[in-house]
Motif scaffolding. Sequence first.
Motif, PDB file in Angstrom:
ATOM      1  N   SER A 173      61.209 112.281  51.037  1.00  0.00           N
ATOM      2  CA  SER A 173      60.183 111.523  50.338  1.00  0.00           C
ATOM      3  C   SER A 173      59.519 110.519  51.271  1.00  0.00           C
ATOM      4  O   SER A 173      60.173 109.865  52.079  1.00  0.00           O
ATOM      5  CB  SER A 173      60.804 110.781  49.155  1.00  0.00           C
ATOM      6  N   ARG A 174      58.230 110.406  51.164  1.00  0.00           N
ATOM      7  CA  ARG A 174      57.479 109.440  51.973  1.00  0.00           C
ATOM      8  C   ARG A 174      57.437 108.065  51.310  1.00  0.00           C
ATOM      9  O   ARG A 174      57.087 107.080  51.936  1.00  0.00           O
ATOM     10  CB  ARG A 174      56.046 109.933  52.205  1.00  0.00           C
ATOM     11  N   SER A 175      57.769 108.014  50.024  1.00  0.00           N
ATOM     12  CA  SER A 175      57.761 106.726  49.347  1.00  0.00           C
ATOM     13  C   SER A 175      59.096 106.517  48.632  1.00  0.00           C
ATOM     14  O   SER A 175      59.678 107.452  48.098  1.00  0.00           O
ATOM     15  CB  SER A 175      56.617 106.652  48.335  1.00  0.00           C
ATOM     16  N   ASP A 230      61.301 105.176  45.655  1.00  0.00           N
ATOM     17  CA  ASP A 230      61.166 104.799  44.241  1.00  0.00           C
ATOM     18  C   ASP A 230      62.549 104.803  43.608  1.00  0.00           C
ATOM     19  O   ASP A 230      63.547 105.048  44.287  1.00  0.00           O
ATOM     20  CB  ASP A 230      60.188 105.718  43.498  1.00  0.00           C
TER      21      ASP A 230
END
Length: 64
Positions: A25-27, A29
């Motif tokens: 994942s690039r972000s 959460d």
Amino acid sequence: MRLASESTLRARARKLGYSIHKSRSRSIDEDNLGKFALVKEDSKSVVLGERFDASLEEIAEYLS
């Protein structure tokens, strides 16, 4: 005890019937914290780091 490298840890996990998955994942959460998950291969169940929240240190400790 020094921390094993990621590749050494992956080899040990494979020998014991597990695989280590790294978050792609690039972000970050609440469902993906950007670290690792340990998966039991025969059942494909996550045994550590369900939200990609396990560190390599935690995985090494679990496998020892």
